[in-house]
Design an enzyme around this catalytic site. Structure first.
Site, PDB file in Angstrom:
ATOM      1  N   CYS A 122       0.836  -1.189   0.000  1.00 32.54           N
ATOM      2  CA  CYS A 122       0.000   0.000   0.000  1.00 32.54           C
ATOM      3  C   CYS A 122       0.872   1.241   0.000  1.00 32.54           C
ATOM      4  O   CYS A 122       2.090   1.167   0.108  1.00 32.54           O
ATOM      5  CB  CYS A 122      -0.944   0.018   1.195  1.00 32.54           C
TER       6      CYS A 122
ATOM      7  N   CYS B 163       3.223   1.698   2.960  1.00 32.33           N
ATOM      8  CA  CYS B 163       4.453   0.914   2.951  1.00 32.33           C
ATOM      9  C   CYS B 163       5.521   1.624   2.133  1.00 32.33           C
ATOM     10  O   CYS B 163       6.675   1.716   2.540  1.00 32.33           O
ATOM     11  CB  CYS B 163       4.206  -0.465   2.332  1.00 32.33           C
TER      12      CYS B 163
ATOM     13  N   ASP C 157      -4.976 -29.253   2.639  1.00 36.04           N
ATOM     14  CA  ASP C 157      -3.967 -29.579   3.630  1.00 36.04           C
ATOM     15  C   ASP C 157      -4.524 -29.110   4.978  1.00 36.04           C
ATOM     16  O   ASP C 157      -5.441 -28.308   5.026  1.00 36.04           O
ATOM     17  CB  ASP C 157      -2.674 -28.835   3.276  1.00 36.04           C
TER      18      ASP C 157
ATOM     19  N   ASP D 220      -0.031 -25.213   1.967  1.00 39.61           N
ATOM     20  CA  ASP D 220       0.910 -24.132   2.219  1.00 39.61           C
ATOM     21  C   ASP D 220       2.351 -24.591   2.457  1.00 39.61           C
ATOM     22  O   ASP D 220       3.281 -23.874   2.159  1.00 39.61           O
ATOM     23  CB  ASP D 220       0.465 -23.304   3.416  1.00 39.61           C
TER      24      ASP D 220
ATOM     25  N   ASP E 282       3.676 -29.685   1.039  1.00 37.54           N
ATOM     26  CA  ASP E 282       2.571 -29.647   0.073  1.00 37.54           C
ATOM     27  C   ASP E 282       3.040 -29.233  -1.315  1.00 37.54           C
ATOM     28  O   ASP E 282       2.298 -29.354  -2.276  1.00 37.54           O
ATOM     29  CB  ASP E 282       1.504 -28.636   0.504  1.00 37.54           C
TER      30      ASP E 282
END
Lengths: 50, 773
Positions: free
Chosen positions: B53, B56, B459, B644, B648
């Site tokens: 944004c 930032c 997961d 994640d 995985d």
């Protein structure tokens, strides 16, 4: 016919100026961060982009 | 503003990297990535994936410009990169990187040479320049063409044709290169893609028009040729823009597995050594809060190691002498000495990554809708043009000029202008809508695949749950006890300690000032408060007398003060708040939902019951997960994989489509097609809905393009496709297709209510801070 000889080069020149301006903008990196440009206007103080 | 990337560290002796392991990766040598153009000047590119944004941008640039040595600092929001120039020694790089890390941003050095970023930028610049040239030429040629169509007399017409040729021919030569190159590459391997009919039409149109101009003919198609290129380049540029958008932020992350490690020699001298020079048998020291850089066997020290990314196990495992540890897991509480058994390309992590790449290769066989259309379209168009030529040649008794002219007109009018825009316009609009809903899309093909899924595999740790423990029934715990526990826990990086510290901060409880705190890796914390010894840790360590029904490694902590009764803190892995809703909604949409996890069977079964998932597997290895997903795929199913962890990643790559939360490991984010922000699971549903609508719109666009051809082609075959008709038909069809694509935007709520992250401490979704800013 004579006015065409003037008008056509003028039309082409104007177009070429536009093209040149775009190429300049592209070269100077103004298209590198399109999202950031949209966000930066929200920052109030006018810091000069370095 | 809701966008502060991380909460500030709690008071007390916090570790240098912040309480939750963010900030710079320990031991990264930024100076090695800095470059210099002139002596005494340095340049460094940093990746900061959390930038999202205006605030930032401002915080980073202000902080960097405040540094005395920095001469220029610029945040690039599209690529999530920070470029810094400074005056002084290259070694300042570490300090400068530290300035950004201190703001709470997760940063990594950006290796410009290896990443594909520079290539993408060059390609995007080439397309933009070609687009500008085509636009310029199209505008000016159209100007001349309009006066020809409105009836310019012979001499004027001839002059205008020459002028048009003068503008159009160089423009086509320049702006057409992306198409000619791709067409040539396809022809060389004896195949057809969409660029073959495009190139043929443009080149033939130019050649034909030049012939007409030289022979003072009446009809030239220069305007059609450049306009065609202009429209197609718009489509091409949009396609490219979308592919690079998320790609640039996500792709370069993977290159940053551990680069160096601290090697301990026989005489206890410690040296920082690049990972390539580390051999089996060496001993490596791993500090608390550091990622393990190698696979190996512990030969000194005791610690808790967070395995959740590797195995999906939610409880950290205590390791001691003789235990096997793997690269990529996080050392939490104590220093470990590890004897290297494998490093670099032979570790388990490297295995997982190569598995991931293999799975991705098999996915590359997926044929995109547009290419599928091109395979049918190109031969059909060329066939019709050839038949037109032969037909007229026969019908007109050998007038090859008229026959060839008509055949070229057919090629021009059927040139897949609308078809070339049909897919990219829809996808760029869809990716914009997704972006505002907090979902990043990696490439357009993924959007097509997501619309085709019929099975969902989830997961557990980090996907259905947040992967961070939360205290069960915190209300029953006494405020004083909690303050005391927080006084101890703030000294530790153990996930359970962090949960207690966070809870105390959330309730505005000031932790008691416990002194002389020491951490016993694998056991717990001890300290002195008010002259009394206090312990926080494993039950059998704090209060050996009170051991009762101990069912192994449960998520609990025990607080023991003096001789009083111990206070128990029980934890559970926090479920994403909307996980039950998402699971039931997926079922309602008719997808079988399955859960795969590397965690212990008991924990998995409990969660499956809670969510109503009948099919679940526990304690599965990464290979098993990937094979399972691949076998579902080969049995004709289209699997959406949501996960994640590192474990995985191969399964994510194997899935027909895959989604990962932004909290995922680098490998997970790289393997997934979509990445969503925030603490809720709803973006999965949102992405699927948008993908289905995008597919519908693409199909409509194909139908519109086909409809246009049904009308235009007979006209062209009969020889009625004058340059004027071609120009109108082409622009109208392109506008209709683009307008249809924009409908995707109309019926979508500006802020997808489900995707706006409202969870505590989380990063807000993209749409959130626009309104907040």
């Amino acid at each position: 016919m004579t006015n065409l000889l003037l008008l056509i080069p003028v039309a082409l020149l104007l177009g070429a100026i536009g093209l040149g301006a775009f190429v300049w903008a592209l070269r100077s990196g103004q298209f590198e961060d399109l999202e950031g440009a949209a966000m930066r206007i929200l920052n109030d103080d006018d810091e000069k982009p370095s | 503003m809701a966008c502060h990337a991380r909460t500030s560290p709690p008071a007390g002796p916090a570790p240098p990297n912040g309480p939750d392991g963010t900030g710079t990766q320990p031991g990264t040598d930024y100076a090695a990535y800095a470059s210099t153009e002139r002596a005494g000047h340095g340049h460094l590119d940093l990746m900061a994936p959390d930038i999202h944004c205006a605030g930032c941008i401002k915080r980073i640039e202000t902080a960097l410009n405040a540094h005395p040595a920095v001469t220029a600092a610029r945040v690039n929001m599209s690529t999530k990169r920070v470029a810094v120039d400074w005056c002084g020694d290259l070694a300042l790089a570490d300090e400068i990187a530290g300035t950004v890390a201190a703001l709470g941003f997760d940063i990594r050095p950006f290796d410009g040479d290896r990443a594909s970023g520079a290539q993408d930028a060059a390609r995007s610049r080439e397309l933009l320049l070609a687009l500008a040239v085509a636009g310029f030429a199209a505008g000016n040629v159209m100007l001349l063409s309009v006066s020809i169509w409105s009836g310019a007399p012979d001499a004027t017409r001839a002059m205008f044709h020459w002028l048009s040729a003068l503008i159009a021919l160089p423009a086509v030569g320049y702006a057409g290169r992306p198409f000619f190159r791709s067409a040539w590459a396809a022809l060389k391997v004896r195949s057809l893609n969409m660029d073959v009919p495009i190139s043929l039409a443009v080149l033939l149109a130019c050649a034909m028009s030049l012939y007409e101009t030289v022979n003072l003919g009446e009809e030239a198609y220069f305007d059609a040729a450049v306009m065609l290129l202009f429209f197609l380049l718009v489509g091409r540029y949009l396609d490219h823009l979308m592919r690079t958008r998320a790609h640039s932020a996500l792709h370069a992350l993977l290159s940053l597995t551990a680069k160096s490690a601290t090697v301990v020699s026989d005489d206890a001298v410690r040296t920082r050594t690049p990972i390539d020079d580390i051999e089996a048998g060496m001993v490596v020291a791993v500090a608390p809060d550091e990622c393990l850089p190698v696979d190996g066997i512990v030969c000194g020290g005791t610690s808790d190691v967070d395995l959740s990314m590797m195995t999906g196990e939610s409880v950290p495992r205590t390791v001691e002498r003789g235990d096997m540890v793997h690269e990529g897991t996080m050392n939490l509480t104590g220093e470990l000495l590890v004897q290297v058994s494998a490093s670099g390309a032979t570790t388990l992590l490297a295995d997982i990554i190569s598995m991931m790449e293999a799975a991705e290769k098999s996915k590359a066989r997926y044929v995109r809708l547009a290419d599928m259309a091109a395979r049918v379209y190109a031969p059909l168009v060329h066939g019709i043009a050839a038949l037109t030529f032969l037909g007229w040649l026969w019908a007109s008794g050998g007038d090859w000029h008229f026959a060839a002219f008509t055949a070229v007109a057919v090629l021009i009018i059927t040139c897949p202008c609308a078809l070339g825009l049909a897919v990219p316009v829809v996808q760029i609009v869809a990716s914009g809508v997704l972006f505002r809903g907090g979902v990043l899309l990696k490439d357009g093909a993924a959007l097509e695949r997501l619309a085709e899924i019929d099975t969902v595999v989830l997961d557990k740790t980090g996907t259905l749950t947040l992967g961070r423990p939360r205290l069960v029934s915190p209300a029953v715990i006494d405020v004083d006890q909690l303050a005391l526990a927080a006084g101890l826990s703030r000294h530790s990086n153990h996930p359970l300690s962090r949960a207690i510290t966070a809870l105390a901060a959330q309730r505005n409880i000031t932790p008691h000032n416990v002194v002389a705190v020491t951490e016993q890796p694998g056991l717990g914390l001890s300290g002195t408060y008010d002259g009394m010894q206090v312990f926080l840790g494993r039950r059998d360590w704090c209060a050996p007398a009170a051991v009762e029904d101990d069912d192994g490694r449960q998520l609990e902590l025990c607080l023991q003060t003096g001789h009083g009764a111990p206070q128990m803190f029980r934890f559970e892995d926090e479920l994403r708040t909307d996980a039950p809703f998402v699971v039931s909604e997926l079922k309602r949409r008719g997808f079988p939902v399955e859960m795969l996890s590397g965690d212990r069977p008991k924990a998995v079964a409990r969660l499956a019951r809670k969510l109503g998932i009948a099919e679940y597997r526990a304690q599965w290895t990464p290979e098993a997960k990937a094979h399972y997903v691949a076998s579902l795929n080969s049995s004709g199913k289209h699997v959406l994989m949501v996960g994640d962890g590192l474990n995985d990643a191969p399964a994510l790559a194997a899935g027909h489509a895959s989604i990962a939360p932004s909290s995922a490991t680098d490998a997970g984010r790289t393997a997934a097609d979509f990445v969503f922000l925030g603490d809720r699971l709803q973006p999965v549903l949102f992405a699927h809905r948008i993908a289905c609508r995008a597919r519908r719109l693409v199909m409509q666009n194909f139908a519109l393009a086909a409809g246009y051809n049904l009308i235009a082609v007979p006209l062209a075959i009969l020889g009625y496709a004058s340059p004027l008709v071609a120009a109108i038909a082409m622009s109208v069809s392109s506008l209709i297709v683009t307008g249809n694509a924009l409908r995707l935007r109309l019926n979508t709520p500006r802020q997808h209510p489900d995707a706006v992250a409202t969870a505590p401490g989380g990063k807000a979704a993209g749409s959130d801070e626009r309104s907040a800013a």
